[in-house]
Design a protein around this motif. Structure first.
Motif, PDB file in Angstrom:
ATOM      1  N   PRO A  58       0.968  -1.163   0.097  1.00 60.49           N
ATOM      2  CA  PRO A  58       0.134   0.059  -0.030  1.00 60.49           C
ATOM      3  C   PRO A  58       0.998   1.086  -0.111  1.00 60.49           C
ATOM      4  O   PRO A  58       1.702   1.295   0.843  1.00 60.49           O
ATOM      5  CB  PRO A  58      -0.752  -0.292   1.299  1.00 60.49           C
ATOM      6  CG  PRO A  58      -0.645  -1.559   1.703  1.00 60.49           C
ATOM      7  CD  PRO A  58       0.654  -2.092   1.159  1.00 60.49           C
ATOM      8  N   ALA A  60       1.143   5.842  -1.474  1.00 57.35           N
ATOM      9  CA  ALA A  60       0.646   7.005  -1.936  1.00 57.35           C
ATOM     10  C   ALA A  60       1.707   7.851  -2.304  1.00 57.35           C
ATOM     11  O   ALA A  60       2.974   7.904  -1.630  1.00 57.35           O
ATOM     12  CB  ALA A  60      -0.364   7.457  -0.999  1.00 57.35           C
ATOM     13  N   GLU A  77      -0.071   6.437  -7.754  1.00 58.02           N
ATOM     14  CA  GLU A  77      -0.977   7.090  -7.304  1.00 58.02           C
ATOM     15  C   GLU A  77      -2.321   6.465  -7.592  1.00 58.02           C
ATOM     16  O   GLU A  77      -3.504   6.175  -7.116  1.00 58.02           O
ATOM     17  CB  GLU A  77      -1.190   8.631  -7.952  1.00 58.02           C
ATOM     18  CG  GLU A  77      -2.363   9.339  -7.507  1.00 58.02           C
ATOM     19  CD  GLU A  77      -2.536   9.580  -5.772  1.00 58.02           C
ATOM     20  OE1 GLU A  77      -3.674   9.952  -5.399  1.00 58.02           O
ATOM     21  OE2 GLU A  77      -1.422   9.471  -5.183  1.00 58.02           O
ATOM     22  N   GLY A  80      -2.450   2.778  -5.909  1.00 57.01           N
ATOM     23  CA  GLY A  80      -2.158   2.547  -4.449  1.00 57.01           C
ATOM     24  C   GLY A  80      -1.393   1.465  -3.909  1.00 57.01           C
ATOM     25  O   GLY A  80      -1.347   1.211  -2.818  1.00 57.01           O
ATOM     26  N   ALA A 233      -4.029   2.938   1.288  1.00 57.78           N
ATOM     27  CA  ALA A 233      -3.368   3.576   0.491  1.00 57.78           C
ATOM     28  C   ALA A 233      -4.055   5.139   0.603  1.00 57.78           C
ATOM     29  O   ALA A 233      -3.464   6.168   0.454  1.00 57.78           O
ATOM     30  CB  ALA A 233      -3.633   3.416  -1.175  1.00 57.78           C
ATOM     31  N   ARG A 234      -5.299   5.139   0.973  1.00 58.35           N
ATOM     32  CA  ARG A 234      -5.872   6.515   0.949  1.00 58.35           C
ATOM     33  C   ARG A 234      -5.407   7.222   2.259  1.00 58.35           C
ATOM     34  O   ARG A 234      -5.040   8.432   2.208  1.00 58.35           O
ATOM     35  CB  ARG A 234      -7.534   6.281   1.007  1.00 58.35           C
ATOM     36  CG  ARG A 234      -8.149   7.614   1.336  1.00 58.35           C
ATOM     37  CD  ARG A 234      -9.710   7.516   1.778  1.00 58.35           C
ATOM     38  NE  ARG A 234      -9.851   6.582   3.040  1.00 58.35           N
ATOM     39  CZ  ARG A 234      -9.540   7.067   4.296  1.00 58.35           C
ATOM     40  NH1 ARG A 234      -9.461   8.355   4.493  1.00 58.35           N
ATOM     41  NH2 ARG A 234     -10.107   6.246   5.121  1.00 58.35           N
TER      42      ARG A 234
END
Length: 334
Positions: A58, A60, A77, A80, A233-234
């Motif tokens: 994971p 970003a 991006e 992710g 990832a967020r």
């Protein structure tokens, strides 16, 4: 023995550090470096190699200012996922470094038909003959294959050999923070490595340390954040943005010609923690980035390079003087 900010009595924030106070405190994260320091050439390679990365981790990316060449950022991006080690080098060598990283990965996966190498850069052209594009495949492979869990060398080494920041010689810096305890989640480590090469006025514990009048232009900062905390990832995108914010804590002016990027990744896939528990993760990120940036300056040494240009290291007595001004004298006991 390299000097670090804590050797000068400067401790950033309140959270405890990891054992090494480095990105390699995060289990499974290795760092390797190759340095070219010879007259007109002051450049190199720094590789961050997480265990299990070829299976996808994971991740970003955050962009503070996009005036840079971050190879592989759009797929990172979009999906992710970080699928390769992260390599840092000088601007015009970034493309050769990406090709070398592909070679490294193809040798390890004979079935691979698509790869997304992640390679970042800052411009070390003030101290190094950047047009020679001196980084070769061998330099990159050496950094990747020599990567270890030891304390990474800081200052004028690897991708930081020829970089300058805040009017002083800078380079590679690293730091870490621990969060919580085994019986008190969330618990884990946030580790940071920076390649600092940006403009502004150095600030230590809130005290400004102006550089001499002559100052080369700042040309970017690459920040890599690693953690073993359960983040998706967020959430890692939120962490990466805090890493960019931390540049302001040490005095960045976020110049329009600077490429300021942060890549954040987690070392394994886990059920993510609730967003309400992210406060200490953000704090850890801010503290570790600020200290890593300061370490990149404190560990650097005065360097003479391309065309006889010299960039001076920040005098340590200025750091300790700033420390003393930030610490009011104790009240006398009754």
């Amino acid at each position: 023995m390299q000097t670090r900010a804590r050797d000068l009595g400067v401790a950033i924030g309140t959270l405890p550090t990891g054992a090494l106070n480095a990105i390699t405190d995060v289990p499974g994260v290795l760092v390797g470096q190759t340095t070219l320091a010879d007259g007109d050439l002051q450049t190199g390679v720094t590789a961050i190699v997480p265990a299990g990365v070829t299976g996808g981790l994971p991740a970003a990316v955050a962009v503070g200012n996009g005036y840079g060449k971050l190879v592989g950022s759009t797929q990172l991006e979009e999906l992710g996922l970080l699928e390769t080690p992260i390599v840092l080098t000088g601007t015009l060598s970034v493309f050769r470094a990406a090709d070398a990283l592909v070679t490294y990965l193809l040798e390890r996966d004979p079935q691979a038909i698509s790869l997304n190498p992640v390679v970042g850069e800052t411009n070390d052209g003030y101290l190094s003959d950047i047009r020679r594009r001196p980084i070769t495949e061998l330099h990159v492979l050496d950094a990747l294959t020599s990567a270890s869990a030891d304390l990474p060398e800081e200052g004028c080494v690897g991708a930081g050999t020829g970089t300058c920041a805040l009017g002083f010689k800078a380079g590679i810096g690293t730091a870490s923070r621990r969060i919580g305890a085994a019986d008190r989640p969330p618990h884990g480590t946030v580790g940071v490595l920076v390649q600092s090469n940006f403009s502004g006025t150095l600030q230590v514990l809130g005290t400004k340390i102006p550089a001499p009048p002559r100052e080369p232009d700042g040309n970017s900062c690459l920040i890599v954040v690693a953690t073993d905390l359960p983040l998706d990832a967020r959430q890692l995108g939120r962490v990466a943005r805090r890493a960019i914010f931390a540049l302001g804590l040490i005095g960045s002016d976020y110049a329009p010609g600077s490429g300021d990027y942060a890549i954040a990744f987690a070392t394994k896939h886990q059920q993510p923690m609730p967003d309400r528990d992210l406060r200490p993760v953000f704090q850890a990120t801010l503290e570790a980035v600020e200290e890593a940036l300061l370490n990149s300056l404190v560990a650097a040494r005065t360097t003479t390079g391309y065309k006889g240009r010299t960039q001076y290291a920040v005098p340590h007595e200025l750091i300790t003087a700033a420390r003393d001004r930030a610490q009011p004298p104790s009240s006398p006991t009754a």
